[in-house]
Design an enzyme around this catalytic site. Structure first.
Site, PDB file in Angstrom:
ATOM      1  N   GLU A  72       0.822  -1.205   0.000  1.00 23.69           N
ATOM      2  CA  GLU A  72       0.000   0.000   0.000  1.00 23.69           C
ATOM      3  C   GLU A  72       0.860   1.261   0.000  1.00 23.69           C
ATOM      4  O   GLU A  72       0.548   2.238  -0.696  1.00 23.69           O
ATOM      5  CB  GLU A  72      -0.927   0.004   1.222  1.00 23.69           C
ATOM      6  CG  GLU A  72      -1.913  -1.144   1.254  1.00 23.69           C
ATOM      7  CD  GLU A  72      -1.403  -2.360   2.012  1.00 23.69           C
ATOM      8  OE1 GLU A  72      -2.216  -3.086   2.601  1.00 23.69           O
ATOM      9  OE2 GLU A  72      -0.162  -2.600   2.009  1.00 23.69           O
ATOM     10  N   CYS A  92      -2.714  -4.160   7.034  1.00 27.14           N
ATOM     11  CA  CYS A  92      -2.365  -4.410   8.436  1.00 27.14           C
ATOM     12  C   CYS A  92      -2.843  -3.254   9.309  1.00 27.14           C
ATOM     13  O   CYS A  92      -2.984  -2.119   8.858  1.00 27.14           O
ATOM     14  CB  CYS A  92      -0.860  -4.625   8.593  1.00 27.14           C
ATOM     15  SG  CYS A  92       0.153  -3.209   8.136  1.00 27.14           S
ATOM     16  N   TRP A 139      24.236 -38.698 -10.924  1.00 32.78           N
ATOM     17  CA  TRP A 139      23.490 -37.501 -11.287  1.00 32.78           C
ATOM     18  C   TRP A 139      22.265 -37.933 -12.089  1.00 32.78           C
ATOM     19  O   TRP A 139      22.387 -38.464 -13.178  1.00 32.78           O
ATOM     20  CB  TRP A 139      24.361 -36.555 -12.114  1.00 32.78           C
ATOM     21  CG  TRP A 139      25.446 -35.920 -11.298  1.00 32.78           C
ATOM     22  CD1 TRP A 139      26.744 -36.286 -11.238  1.00 32.78           C
ATOM     23  CD2 TRP A 139      25.303 -34.820 -10.414  1.00 32.78           C
ATOM     24  NE1 TRP A 139      27.443 -35.493 -10.365  1.00 32.78           N
ATOM     25  CE2 TRP A 139      26.576 -34.574  -9.835  1.00 32.78           C
ATOM     26  CE3 TRP A 139      24.222 -34.019 -10.034  1.00 32.78           C
ATOM     27  CZ2 TRP A 139      26.786 -33.556  -8.916  1.00 32.78           C
ATOM     28  CZ3 TRP A 139      24.445 -33.005  -9.118  1.00 32.78           C
ATOM     29  CH2 TRP A 139      25.713 -32.790  -8.568  1.00 32.78           C
ATOM     30  N   ARG A 146      14.662 -23.550  -4.480  1.00 30.58           N
ATOM     31  CA  ARG A 146      15.313 -23.286  -3.193  1.00 30.58           C
ATOM     32  C   ARG A 146      15.220 -21.812  -2.819  1.00 30.58           C
ATOM     33  O   ARG A 146      15.010 -21.461  -1.649  1.00 30.58           O
ATOM     34  CB  ARG A 146      16.780 -23.712  -3.248  1.00 30.58           C
ATOM     35  CG  ARG A 146      17.008 -25.210  -3.333  1.00 30.58           C
ATOM     36  CD  ARG A 146      18.484 -25.524  -3.491  1.00 30.58           C
ATOM     37  NE  ARG A 146      18.749 -26.955  -3.523  1.00 30.58           N
ATOM     38  CZ  ARG A 146      19.951 -27.489  -3.703  1.00 30.58           C
ATOM     39  NH1 ARG A 146      21.004 -26.686  -3.875  1.00 30.58           N
ATOM     40  NH2 ARG A 146      20.108 -28.796  -3.712  1.00 30.58           N
ATOM     41  N   LEU A 167      23.291 -27.221  -0.772  1.00 33.04           N
ATOM     42  CA  LEU A 167      21.939 -26.751  -0.486  1.00 33.04           C
ATOM     43  C   LEU A 167      21.817 -25.236  -0.585  1.00 33.04           C
ATOM     44  O   LEU A 167      21.122 -24.592   0.199  1.00 33.04           O
ATOM     45  CB  LEU A 167      21.461 -27.238   0.892  1.00 33.04           C
ATOM     46  CG  LEU A 167      21.488 -28.761   1.121  1.00 33.04           C
ATOM     47  CD1 LEU A 167      20.915 -29.098   2.491  1.00 33.04           C
ATOM     48  CD2 LEU A 167      20.737 -29.507   0.029  1.00 33.04           C
ATOM     49  N   ARG A 188      23.254 -21.443  -5.762  1.00 34.17           N
ATOM     50  CA  ARG A 188      24.380 -20.973  -6.580  1.00 34.17           C
ATOM     51  C   ARG A 188      24.070 -20.970  -8.079  1.00 34.17           C
ATOM     52  O   ARG A 188      24.747 -20.272  -8.843  1.00 34.17           O
ATOM     53  CB  ARG A 188      25.620 -21.829  -6.293  1.00 34.17           C
ATOM     54  CG  ARG A 188      25.443 -23.298  -6.603  1.00 34.17           C
ATOM     55  CD  ARG A 188      26.551 -24.150  -5.982  1.00 34.17           C
ATOM     56  NE  ARG A 188      26.346 -25.570  -6.262  1.00 34.17           N
ATOM     57  CZ  ARG A 188      25.522 -26.343  -5.572  1.00 34.17           C
ATOM     58  NH1 ARG A 188      24.826 -25.827  -4.568  1.00 34.17           N
ATOM     59  NH2 ARG A 188      25.393 -27.617  -5.885  1.00 34.17           N
ATOM     60  N   GLU A 228      14.498 -32.356   0.600  1.00 33.24           N
ATOM     61  CA  GLU A 228      15.188 -32.889  -0.578  1.00 33.24           C
ATOM     62  C   GLU A 228      15.720 -34.306  -0.392  1.00 33.24           C
ATOM     63  O   GLU A 228      16.380 -34.832  -1.279  1.00 33.24           O
ATOM     64  CB  GLU A 228      16.327 -31.936  -0.992  1.00 33.24           C
ATOM     65  CG  GLU A 228      15.857 -30.688  -1.696  1.00 33.24           C
ATOM     66  CD  GLU A 228      16.884 -30.135  -2.684  1.00 33.24           C
ATOM     67  OE1 GLU A 228      17.877 -30.827  -2.977  1.00 33.24           O
ATOM     68  OE2 GLU A 228      16.687 -29.014  -3.158  1.00 33.24           O
ATOM     69  N   GLY A 262      16.943 -37.888   2.308  1.00 36.69           N
ATOM     70  CA  GLY A 262      16.819 -38.972   1.350  1.00 36.69           C
ATOM     71  C   GLY A 262      15.456 -39.636   1.339  1.00 36.69           C
ATOM     72  O   GLY A 262      14.471 -39.122   1.873  1.00 36.69           O
TER      73      GLY A 262
END
Length: 358
Positions: A53, A80, A175, A189, A209, A212, A297, A299
């Protein structure tokens, strides 16, 4: 009503441009309209900064400022009515004498939850609510889940071979997803507050994690290491992002009200107990730490624990259609339901599932 929906859709478009930047605040967009012409637009850009706003009203050109008291303000979430990081937006609307406000839905946060609407009405401002309510709630499903279910929004993610294997039988890392899917995962992520893995995944894959491969803020890294087996040289402990280790032995988070460790990018420890379901303990801790969403993610065992507990809202399953792993660890199994959508990225297909109460 169609006119209201048109401008509310614009609010949603504006709000969605900053996914991942506003948490733990919601994504909000605002549009100021005078006789069918938009004279101002704004959205909440970053946590702790000006709300939608404020940015909307400040965007009005000088020659249009006299029109503000004759205009209608559209905002995707209830304004708010409390002092937080910024002053109440309801007071701003009243001060600018905006006579009409159209909102998408009420704010479930206990400090708001109808108080903003009530404050506007007490100032003789006409308020219409519930315009594109489903779409507005869906945009902020993390925020609504957190405040209404008292737990973070949970997204499960894994990659599997064409024959449903998540890893080989040896310790050698395989991979599975391609480079395009990997970049997409890094975008995912950047949109969540935290990311969680188990001990075996941390040890076998040594994941960083981080984001990048995509511009955006790194999530808070979470790892379940009950017996503190993980060595300090792992990427998880490189201080690139804050890391919380859930374990049975020590606790360095003494006060849930003190969340400064999140900004220090160090490693802290949260002690759990052996006789209580670990999934529920993790989710309870994240709720008290104001962490509103988590990407799980792996296992396979950890993912399956969330599925068995019914504690998941979305699942995103990447399948490499050209890869076969003859012997290996089977992927988690979801309850029988169809994906809500699917997409292809060259050799990979991605299926999206919803299990939410939402």
């Amino acid at each position: 009503m169609l006119e209201h929906e048109l401008y509310m859709n614009r609010c949603l478009q504006l709000a969605a441009t900053v996914a991942g930047n506003t948490a733990p605040n919601p994504m909000v967009g605002a549009v100021l309209v005078h006789r069918g012409r938009i004279i101002g637009e704004g959205y909440h850009r970053q946590y702790g900064k000006a709300h939608a706003e404020v940015n909307c009203i400040e965007s009005v050109k000088e020659e249009d400022v006299p029109l503000i008291p004759k205009s209608t303000l559209y905002v995707s979430l209830e304004p708010c009515a409390h002092f937080g990081k910024t002053p109440p937006c309801a007071d701003l609307i009243i001060r600018h004498r905006i006579p009409y406000v159209v909102t998408g839905c009420r704010d479930p946060f206990k400090e708001v939850n109808g108080r903003g609407i009530e404050k506007l009405q007490q100032a003789n401002i006409e308020v219409i609510t519930g315009v594109l309510e489903k779409e507005c709630r869906d945009l902020n499903r993390r925020f609504f889940t957190f405040h209404e279910q008292h737990r973070p929004y949970i997204i499960l993610k894994w990659a599997q071979s064409s024959n449903g294997k998540i890893a080989g039988i040896s310790n050698e890392r395989i991979w599975i997803s391609n480079a395009y899917s990997n970049r997409l995962v890094h975008r995912w992520r950047s949109e969540e507050m935290a990311i969680l893995v188990g001990t075996r995944t941390a040890m076998a894959d040594n994941p960083a994690l981080t984001t990048r491969l995509w511009p955006g803020k790194n999530p808070i890294r979470l790892v379940i290491d009950l017996h503190l087996k993980l060595p300090g040289f792992l990427h998880l402990f490189d201080n690139a992002a804050p890391t919380i280790v859930f374990n049975l032995h020590q606790n360095t988070i003494e006060d849930f009200a003190d969340k400064t460790f999140i900004e220090k990018k160090g490693t802290v420890y949260y002690q759990v107990t052996a006789d209580v379901n670990i999934v529920h303990q993790v989710l309870n801790a994240l709720f008290h730490l104001n962490i509103q969403s988590v990407l799980v993610e792996g296992g396979a065992g950890l993912l399956q624990n969330f599925i068995h507990a019914g504690m998941w809202d979305e699942a995103r399953v990447i399948t490499n259609n050209e890869l076969v792993i003859p012997e290996g660890l089977s992927a988690p199994v979801l309850p029988a339901n169809d994906p809500v959508r699917a997409e292809a990225l060259f050799s990979d297909s991605i299926r999206y599932y919803y299990n939410s109460w939402y």
